[in-house]
Scaffold this active site. Structure first.
Site, PDB file in Angstrom:
ATOM      1  N   ARG A  75       0.841  -1.200   0.000  1.00 49.22           N
ATOM      2  CA  ARG A  75       0.000   0.000   0.000  1.00 49.22           C
ATOM      3  C   ARG A  75       0.872   1.244   0.000  1.00 49.22           C
ATOM      4  O   ARG A  75       1.858   1.323   0.727  1.00 49.22           O
ATOM      5  CB  ARG A  75      -0.870   0.038   1.269  1.00 49.22           C
ATOM      6  CG  ARG A  75      -1.932  -0.991   1.316  1.00 49.22           C
ATOM      7  CD  ARG A  75      -3.040  -0.655   2.279  1.00 49.22           C
ATOM      8  NE  ARG A  75      -2.657  -0.037   3.520  1.00 49.22           N
ATOM      9  CZ  ARG A  75      -3.528   0.391   4.437  1.00 49.22           C
ATOM     10  NH1 ARG A  75      -4.824   0.277   4.208  1.00 49.22           N
ATOM     11  NH2 ARG A  75      -3.143   0.931   5.557  1.00 49.22           N
ATOM     12  N   THR A  99      -1.799   7.244  -0.134  1.00 54.88           N
ATOM     13  CA  THR A  99      -3.120   7.010  -0.749  1.00 54.88           C
ATOM     14  C   THR A  99      -3.783   5.721  -0.263  1.00 54.88           C
ATOM     15  O   THR A  99      -4.977   5.508  -0.500  1.00 54.88           O
ATOM     16  CB  THR A  99      -2.979   6.907  -2.280  1.00 54.88           C
ATOM     17  OG1 THR A  99      -2.164   5.742  -2.555  1.00 54.88           O
ATOM     18  CG2 THR A  99      -2.321   8.136  -2.869  1.00 54.88           C
ATOM     19  N   ASP A 107       0.887  -2.408  12.264  1.00 56.96           N
ATOM     20  CA  ASP A 107       1.310  -2.967  10.969  1.00 56.96           C
ATOM     21  C   ASP A 107       1.744  -4.419  11.169  1.00 56.96           C
ATOM     22  O   ASP A 107       2.771  -4.694  11.779  1.00 56.96           O
ATOM     23  CB  ASP A 107       2.458  -2.128  10.401  1.00 56.96           C
ATOM     24  CG  ASP A 107       2.785  -2.536   8.977  1.00 56.96           C
ATOM     25  OD1 ASP A 107       3.042  -3.732   8.744  1.00 56.96           O
ATOM     26  OD2 ASP A 107       2.764  -1.671   8.088  1.00 56.96           O
ATOM     27  N   ASP A 153       5.261  -5.450   9.741  1.00 59.48           N
ATOM     28  CA  ASP A 153       6.373  -4.917  10.541  1.00 59.48           C
ATOM     29  C   ASP A 153       6.504  -5.669  11.858  1.00 59.48           C
ATOM     30  O   ASP A 153       7.607  -6.001  12.295  1.00 59.48           O
ATOM     31  CB  ASP A 153       6.163  -3.420  10.828  1.00 59.48           C
ATOM     32  CG  ASP A 153       6.531  -2.554   9.639  1.00 59.48           C
ATOM     33  OD1 ASP A 153       7.192  -3.071   8.708  1.00 59.48           O
ATOM     34  OD2 ASP A 153       6.147  -1.370   9.635  1.00 59.48           O
TER      35      ASP A 153
HETATM   36  C1  PRP Z   1      -0.869  -4.447   4.569  1.00 62.30           C
HETATM   37  C2  PRP Z   1      -1.537  -5.758   4.899  1.00 62.30           C
HETATM   38  C3  PRP Z   1      -2.414  -5.985   3.722  1.00 62.30           C
HETATM   39  C4  PRP Z   1      -2.830  -4.579   3.321  1.00 62.30           C
HETATM   40  C5  PRP Z   1      -4.232  -4.360   3.759  1.00 62.30           C
HETATM   41  O1  PRP Z   1       0.179  -4.634   3.700  1.00 62.30           O
HETATM   42  O2  PRP Z   1      -0.632  -6.799   5.117  1.00 62.30           O
HETATM   43  O3  PRP Z   1      -1.774  -6.634   2.653  1.00 62.30           O
HETATM   44  O4  PRP Z   1      -1.931  -3.699   3.994  1.00 62.30           O
HETATM   45  O5  PRP Z   1      -4.689  -3.120   3.372  1.00 62.30           O
HETATM   46  P1  PRP Z   1      -5.883  -2.882   2.348  1.00 62.30           P
HETATM   47  O6  PRP Z   1      -6.985  -3.804   2.711  1.00 62.30           O
HETATM   48  O7  PRP Z   1      -6.235  -1.424   2.596  1.00 62.30           O
HETATM   49  O8  PRP Z   1      -5.382  -3.081   0.960  1.00 62.30           O
HETATM   50  P2  PRP Z   1       1.296  -3.524   3.427  1.00 62.30           P
HETATM   51  O9  PRP Z   1       0.982  -2.752   2.203  1.00 62.30           O
HETATM   52  O10 PRP Z   1       1.559  -2.730   4.677  1.00 62.30           O
HETATM   53  O11 PRP Z   1       2.564  -4.406   3.042  1.00 62.30           O
HETATM   54  P3  PRP Z   1       3.408  -5.445   3.921  1.00 62.30           P
HETATM   55  O12 PRP Z   1       2.572  -6.684   4.094  1.00 62.30           O
HETATM   56  O13 PRP Z   1       4.607  -5.675   3.066  1.00 62.30           O
HETATM   57  O14 PRP Z   1       3.757  -4.803   5.244  1.00 62.30           O
HETATM   58  N1  URA Z   2      -2.137  -3.079   7.160  1.00 61.35           N
HETATM   59  C1  URA Z   2      -1.754  -3.375   8.442  1.00 61.35           C
HETATM   60  O1  URA Z   2      -0.753  -4.089   8.656  1.00 61.35           O
HETATM   61  N2  URA Z   2      -2.489  -2.861   9.443  1.00 61.35           N
HETATM   62  C2  URA Z   2      -3.567  -2.096   9.250  1.00 61.35           C
HETATM   63  O2  URA Z   2      -4.216  -1.671  10.219  1.00 61.35           O
HETATM   64  C3  URA Z   2      -3.946  -1.802   7.918  1.00 61.35           C
HETATM   65  C4  URA Z   2      -3.217  -2.314   6.898  1.00 61.35           C
END
Ligand code: PRP
Ligand code: URA
Length: 208
Positions: free
Chosen positions: A103, A107, A199, A202
């Site tokens: 993400r 945005t 997150d 993370d």
């Molecule tokens: C996070 C999470 C999902 C997404 C959810 O990923 O693990 O994949 O956000 O958000 P959405 O429903 O609004 O699309 P992130 O982009 O933080 O990547 P990561 O898993 O690499 O930390």
């Molecule tokens: N991705 C995450 O890891 N946590 C949130 O709350 C939303 C998106």
């Protein structure tokens, strides 16, 4: 109509509390994540079809059931990987696809950086694992591409889901089943789930 299953197994409820707690250490977060993901995934494969086969126990011949559907597990990188390890233990013959989505911090739009899926067939049940279903943008991106291949079914497993994300999926894919430990209250102004757990990627990978 999209059906959302809230899994209330006591270990799921207890592990979710540990995951939410900001004091939880990296090692404890991983331990509870592994437990909750295993339990959620085992619920998400309920209702698969069986073939009847004849086998011989040490005592006699019987007709028994064997899974007929081909399960394709698709973890959304990165955080979806947390559910893959348990899924592979439960279904060692499952095929695995990988989709990299991230993400944009401003945005909250998901951007695809990797895509590698096994062939999807008429008997494929595609189970998408992503611990956080927030706006639903990441999962919708995946569902749209996978739907074009006409799988038998697509299912979604998340640890926490926001009402906004569930609604977004329901509008476009009314028949998808979602399996989660909790439907939380809402998204905040930067599209994080509240109360949520922060997150997931993370906290699971120790990168915050
Ligand atoms: C996070 C999470 C999902 C997404 C959810 O990923 O693990 O994949 O956000 O958000 P959405 O429903 O609004 O699309 P992130 O982009 O933080 O990547 P990561 O898993 O690499 O930390
Ligand atoms: N991705 C995450 O890891 N946590 C949130 O709350 C939303 C998106």
């Amino acid at each position: 109509m999209t059906k959302t299953h809230i899994i209330s197994h006591p270990f799921v409820v207890d592990s979710l509390t540990h995951l939410r707690d900001k004091q939880t250490s990296l090692s404890a977060f991983r331990r509870h994540s592994d437990k909750i993901c295993y339990l959620l995934f085992s619920e998400a494969i309920q209702g698969l079809d069986f073939n009847t086969v004849e086998i011989e126990t040490p005592l006699t011949k019987i007709k028994a059931k064997k899974l007929a559907d081909e399960v394709i597990v698709v973890p959304v990188l990165r955080a979806g990987l947390a559910m893959l390890f348990g899924a592979m233990k439960l279904l060692p013959k499952s095929k695995i696809g990988f989709v990299g989505l991230e993400r944009d911090e401003k945005t909250a739009q998901a951007h695809e950086y990797y895509w590698k899926l096994p062939p999807i067939k008429a008997n494929s049940v595609v189970v998408i694992t992503d611990p956080m279903l927030a706006t639903g943008g990441s999962i919708l991106h995946l569902l749209r591409r996978v739907a074009k291949k006409n799988p038998k079914e697509m299912r979604v497993v998340s640890v926490i889901a926001a009402p906004e994300g569930i609604e977004a999926i329901r509008r476009e894919f009314p028949h998808i089943e979602i399996f989660t430990a909790s439907i939380d209250k809402k998204l905040n102004e930067v599209k994080y789930i509240v109360p949520g757990l922060g997150d997931y990627g993370d906290r699971y990978f120790g990168t915050d």
